[in-house]
Design a protein around this motif. Sequence first.
Motif, PDB file in Angstrom:
ATOM      1  N   ARG A  71      11.637  24.915  24.143  1.00 38.40           N
ATOM      2  CA  ARG A  71      12.166  24.208  25.308  1.00 38.40           C
ATOM      3  C   ARG A  71      11.796  24.882  26.623  1.00 38.40           C
ATOM      4  O   ARG A  71      11.712  24.221  27.661  1.00 38.40           O
ATOM      5  CB  ARG A  71      13.687  24.087  25.195  1.00 38.40           C
ATOM      6  N   ASP A  75       8.072  19.958  29.466  1.00 37.50           N
ATOM      7  CA  ASP A  75       7.326  18.759  29.086  1.00 37.50           C
ATOM      8  C   ASP A  75       5.841  19.016  28.869  1.00 37.50           C
ATOM      9  O   ASP A  75       5.075  18.074  28.659  1.00 37.50           O
ATOM     10  CB  ASP A  75       7.499  17.681  30.165  1.00 37.50           C
ATOM     11  N   GLN A 100      10.494  11.528  24.423  1.00 38.01           N
ATOM     12  CA  GLN A 100      11.932  11.407  24.232  1.00 38.01           C
ATOM     13  C   GLN A 100      12.508  12.408  23.231  1.00 38.01           C
ATOM     14  O   GLN A 100      13.688  12.346  22.901  1.00 38.01           O
ATOM     15  CB  GLN A 100      12.267   9.978  23.764  1.00 38.01           C
ATOM     16  N   VAL A 102      12.935  16.541  22.105  1.00 39.36           N
ATOM     17  CA  VAL A 102      12.932  17.925  22.575  1.00 39.36           C
ATOM     18  C   VAL A 102      12.009  18.762  21.685  1.00 39.36           C
ATOM     19  O   VAL A 102      12.004  18.583  20.463  1.00 39.36           O
ATOM     20  CB  VAL A 102      14.364  18.490  22.554  1.00 39.36           C
ATOM     21  N   SER A 172      21.749  15.175  25.162  1.00 40.18           N
ATOM     22  CA  SER A 172      20.833  14.872  24.066  1.00 40.18           C
ATOM     23  C   SER A 172      21.621  14.767  22.764  1.00 40.18           C
ATOM     24  O   SER A 172      22.827  15.023  22.726  1.00 40.18           O
ATOM     25  CB  SER A 172      19.745  15.956  23.954  1.00 40.18           C
ATOM     26  N   GLU A 227      15.974  17.148  17.903  1.00 37.16           N
ATOM     27  CA  GLU A 227      16.839  16.827  19.030  1.00 37.16           C
ATOM     28  C   GLU A 227      16.180  15.748  19.884  1.00 37.16           C
ATOM     29  O   GLU A 227      15.013  15.872  20.268  1.00 37.16           O
ATOM     30  CB  GLU A 227      17.123  18.070  19.874  1.00 37.16           C
ATOM     31  N   LYS A 229      16.366  13.189  23.286  1.00 35.53           N
ATOM     32  CA  LYS A 229      16.941  13.027  24.615  1.00 35.53           C
ATOM     33  C   LYS A 229      17.728  11.718  24.670  1.00 35.53           C
ATOM     34  O   LYS A 229      17.284  10.691  24.165  1.00 35.53           O
ATOM     35  CB  LYS A 229      15.837  13.024  25.668  1.00 35.53           C
TER      36      LYS A 229
END
Length: 250
Positions: A71, A75, A100, A102, A172, A227, A229
């Motif tokens: 993370r 992006d 969308q 993680v 999320s 995970e 979003k």
Amino acid sequence: MRVRDLLLVFILLPLDGVLAAQPDPLQSVMWEYHHERVLNGEPYVFDDRVKVLVPPFAEDARQVPMHVDARALGDEVVRIEAWAELNPIPRVFSFVPGEQVVPLVAIRFRVEQATPIRAAVLTRDGVWHVGSARVDAAGGGCSAPSVVRTQPGWEQRLGRVVGGRFERAAGSSRLRLQVSHPMDNGLVGGIPEFFLNQAELRDTEGNTLATLELYPAVSENPTLSLEVKGHQDTRLWLRDNNGNEFEAAL
């Protein structure tokens, strides 16, 4: 040679030559081999922002938890590759998170002996960011017979998905699931490879949110955490190397 000339030479060096100069933090004799085989010899950096969490000692070498968290790269993440360097079947998974999803995945895998564990994260600039860990083990996790096959009725439960969705404070949703499958790796005499090798997380309209390629190093009855979003409904599609397909709503 003047200082200016030295700087010019350094600037003109190929990018992969500069990046590859980093020493391996685990000093593994297999690093260069896997750099060529898994990452195709592409530019890389060892990066502490890629978190690879495994237990220091594998109490059960057939079920070793691995948590990969990229993370911190935001992006920019394109793909994540994970492997255990000294396993007879090193690769664990290849994960492509969409916009969308993680860049985080948790899974259980097998180890045959104490080994370095790697997770390499490809970013949009074409550089692999490598996180490292080491797990100690008594050994034999990859060559041990399947426990699933000793359980009555396992064929009827093949592909059954048990899991749920858990809301996260950051807006999320965490998806946690287990799939019934023996995940035979072909290393036990008389039992050929039979394992889940493809997975896709999809939205309710069938659009792909993330893809996951699995390898025989993954534990039997594999567990998986992803995970997403937001709070959209999702479906998980799975296929094994015999062509069986499974799907579950999450």
